[in-house]
Design an enzyme around this catalytic site. Structure first.
Site, PDB file in Angstrom:
ATOM      1  N   ASN A  62       0.882  -1.170   0.000  1.00  0.00           N
ATOM      2  CA  ASN A  62       0.000   0.000   0.000  1.00  0.00           C
ATOM      3  C   ASN A  62       0.921   1.221   0.000  1.00  0.00           C
ATOM      4  OD1 ASN A  62      -1.286   2.374   0.945  1.00  0.00           O
ATOM      5  ND2 ASN A  62      -2.989   1.195   1.754  1.00  0.00           N
ATOM      6  N   ASP A  64       0.146   4.451  -0.434  1.00  0.00           N
ATOM      7  CA  ASP A  64      -0.402   5.701   0.098  1.00  0.00           C
ATOM      8  C   ASP A  64      -0.085   6.888  -0.830  1.00  0.00           C
ATOM      9  OD1 ASP A  64      -1.723   7.403   1.909  1.00  0.00           O
ATOM     10  OD2 ASP A  64       0.165   7.909   2.902  1.00  0.00           O
ATOM     11  N   GLU A  90      -3.869   1.705  -2.925  1.00  0.00           N
ATOM     12  CA  GLU A  90      -3.990   3.130  -2.588  1.00  0.00           C
ATOM     13  C   GLU A  90      -3.054   3.968  -3.452  1.00  0.00           C
ATOM     14  OE1 GLU A  90      -5.006   5.908   1.264  1.00  0.00           O
ATOM     15  OE2 GLU A  90      -4.104   3.971   1.684  1.00  0.00           O
ATOM     16  N   TYR A 165      -7.692  -3.503  -2.319  1.00  0.00           N
ATOM     17  CA  TYR A 165      -7.637  -2.455  -1.315  1.00  0.00           C
ATOM     18  C   TYR A 165      -9.041  -2.385  -0.715  1.00  0.00           C
ATOM     19  CZ  TYR A 165      -7.358   2.217   0.748  1.00  0.00           C
ATOM     20  OH  TYR A 165      -7.403   3.286   1.627  1.00  0.00           O
ATOM     21  N   ASP A 204      -4.061  -4.630   1.098  1.00  0.00           N
ATOM     22  CA  ASP A 204      -4.448  -3.978   2.343  1.00  0.00           C
ATOM     23  C   ASP A 204      -5.894  -4.371   2.607  1.00  0.00           C
ATOM     24  OD1 ASP A 204      -5.246  -2.360   4.388  1.00  0.00           O
ATOM     25  OD2 ASP A 204      -4.689  -0.461   3.432  1.00  0.00           O
ATOM     26  N   ASN A 206      -7.414  -3.988   5.422  1.00  0.00           N
ATOM     27  CA  ASN A 206      -7.977  -3.007   6.357  1.00  0.00           C
ATOM     28  C   ASN A 206      -8.645  -3.626   7.578  1.00  0.00           C
ATOM     29  OD1 ASN A 206      -7.670  -0.176   6.389  1.00  0.00           O
ATOM     30  ND2 ASN A 206      -8.513  -0.069   4.315  1.00  0.00           N
ATOM     31  N   ASP A 276      -1.954  -5.754   6.124  1.00  0.00           N
ATOM     32  CA  ASP A 276      -1.621  -6.236   4.778  1.00  0.00           C
ATOM     33  C   ASP A 276      -1.326  -7.730   4.848  1.00  0.00           C
ATOM     34  OD1 ASP A 276      -1.091  -3.473   3.159  1.00  0.00           O
ATOM     35  OD2 ASP A 276      -0.500  -3.300   5.257  1.00  0.00           O
ATOM     36  N   ASP A 301       3.021   4.883   4.652  1.00  0.00           N
ATOM     37  CA  ASP A 301       2.680   4.553   6.046  1.00  0.00           C
ATOM     38  C   ASP A 301       2.451   3.044   6.214  1.00  0.00           C
ATOM     39  OD1 ASP A 301       0.320   4.648   4.602  1.00  0.00           O
ATOM     40  OD2 ASP A 301      -0.685   6.089   5.905  1.00  0.00           O
ATOM     41  N   HIS A 302       2.518   2.307   5.108  1.00  0.00           N
ATOM     42  CA  HIS A 302       2.550   0.841   5.150  1.00  0.00           C
ATOM     43  C   HIS A 302       3.932   0.386   4.686  1.00  0.00           C
ATOM     44  CE1 HIS A 302      -1.944  -0.089   5.164  1.00  0.00           C
ATOM     45  NE2 HIS A 302      -1.936   1.208   4.934  1.00  0.00           N
TER      46      HIS A 302
END
Length: 311
Positions: A62, A64, A90, A165, A204, A206, A276, A301-302
């Site tokens: 991911n 971001d 993402e 995602y 991801d 989530n 993830d 951030d992942h």
């Protein structure tokens, strides 16, 4: 307690809202701050249970925001890792805005992109392959989900690869009902594929499935990514014939996360979440070699995750 989220995606990641934290902070003043417990990704295992050598390497990340990630030299890491297939989530980027650094990558002649139809700079996934898949499809066949550009499926000779995602339940859980619908529909989609050929699902997803999968389970039971409903949705997915490859190999491993909010120095402190995953059809389990968390890789951030499998 209200969250200070830069964006809804991050509200879920606070992980620092234990009610006792104020008093704990006072008590800690006199002591040295605790050293963070980090996770060391062990050396890659390249042989499966049944003695075969890994012949497929898949990486999922991911990013971001793909354009920012390219600027942060994410592609240098990818070239070093050199997976057979690279899955990104993402991406937040329409196809026409993709940077040339990635669209021209000769290592991956076969590239597939999905973006959100109605919201620019939102969601989006990609799949970059060294070998051309037999067939590639987008979405899961339901318009309410597919307009957000969340899923790409590639059919290979002996398996499907799905990258996803999964929608975030969001700050204040405003999308939890939508997420529950998604979970049911996505599970049905994967089960239909699984009847035809075994599959690998990465991305991801989530959700932190169990308490071991995030740093602060107690403070997050009502936050996106760790609600009972999302965790139950993940359990049901596993019950329908899929295996969480990392937990299969490392059932007791703590402090292994793939996401850290940008706030509160969370990554340095390893206050994270495992969001993830590589899930496998149970029939592929014998060929599982390793499921890696590349938590040293910076750019999002992942962090990326990598699967070694004998197919």
């Amino acid at each position: 307690s209200m969250k200070r989220g830069k964006k809804t995606e991050e509200a879920a990641a606070d992980g620092e809202n234990d009610s006792g934290s104020a008093t704990a902070k006072k008590a800690k003043k006199s002591k040295e701050p605790e050293a963070p417990v980090l996770y060391e990704d062990p050396p890659d295992k390249m042989t499966s249970k049944d003695g075969r050598n890994a012949n497929m390497k898949i990486t999922s990340w991911n990013v971001d925001g793909l354009r920012a990630w390219v600027k942060k030299k994410g592609l240098d890491w990818v070239r070093e890792e050199a997976p057979d297939v690279l899955c990104l989530q993402e991406t937040k980027c329409a196809e026409k805005d993709l940077p040339a650094e990635i669209t021209s990558m000769p290592e991956y002649p076969h590239k597939y992109w999905a973006a959100s139809d109605d919201k620019g700079g939102y969601s989006g996934v990609a799949m970059l392959c060294k070998t051309e898949p037999l067939k590639v499809t987008y979405g899961i066949g339901k318009e309410e989900h597919d307009k957000e550009g969340r899923v790409i499926t590639a059919e290979f000779h002996n398996f499907y690869l799905v990258t996803a995602y999964v929608p975030n339940a969001s700050r204040g859980l405003v999308r939890l009902d939508y997420r529950k619908t998604w979970d049911v529909d996505f599970r049905a989609y994967l089960s239909e594929l699984d009847v035809q050929k075994p599959l690998v699902l990465c991305g991801d997803l989530n959700v932190a499935h169990q308490e071991i999968d995030l740093k602060n389970p107690k403070g997050n039971k009502k936050n996106a990514g760790f609600t009972p409903e999302e965790r139950e949705g993940f359990s049901q997915l596993l019950e329908s014939g899929f295996v969480d490859s990392f937990r299969e190999l490392y059932p007791e491993q703590t402090n292994a996360y793939t996401f850290w909010t940008y706030m509160m120095n969370a990554r340095a402190k390893n206050v994270g979440w495992r969001l993830d995953y590589f899930l496998l059809s149970s029939s592929l389990l014998q060929g599982l070699c390793d499921s890696k968390i590349r938590n040293k890789a910076i750019g999002s951030d992942h962090c990326p995750i990598t699967l070694h499998i004998a197919l």
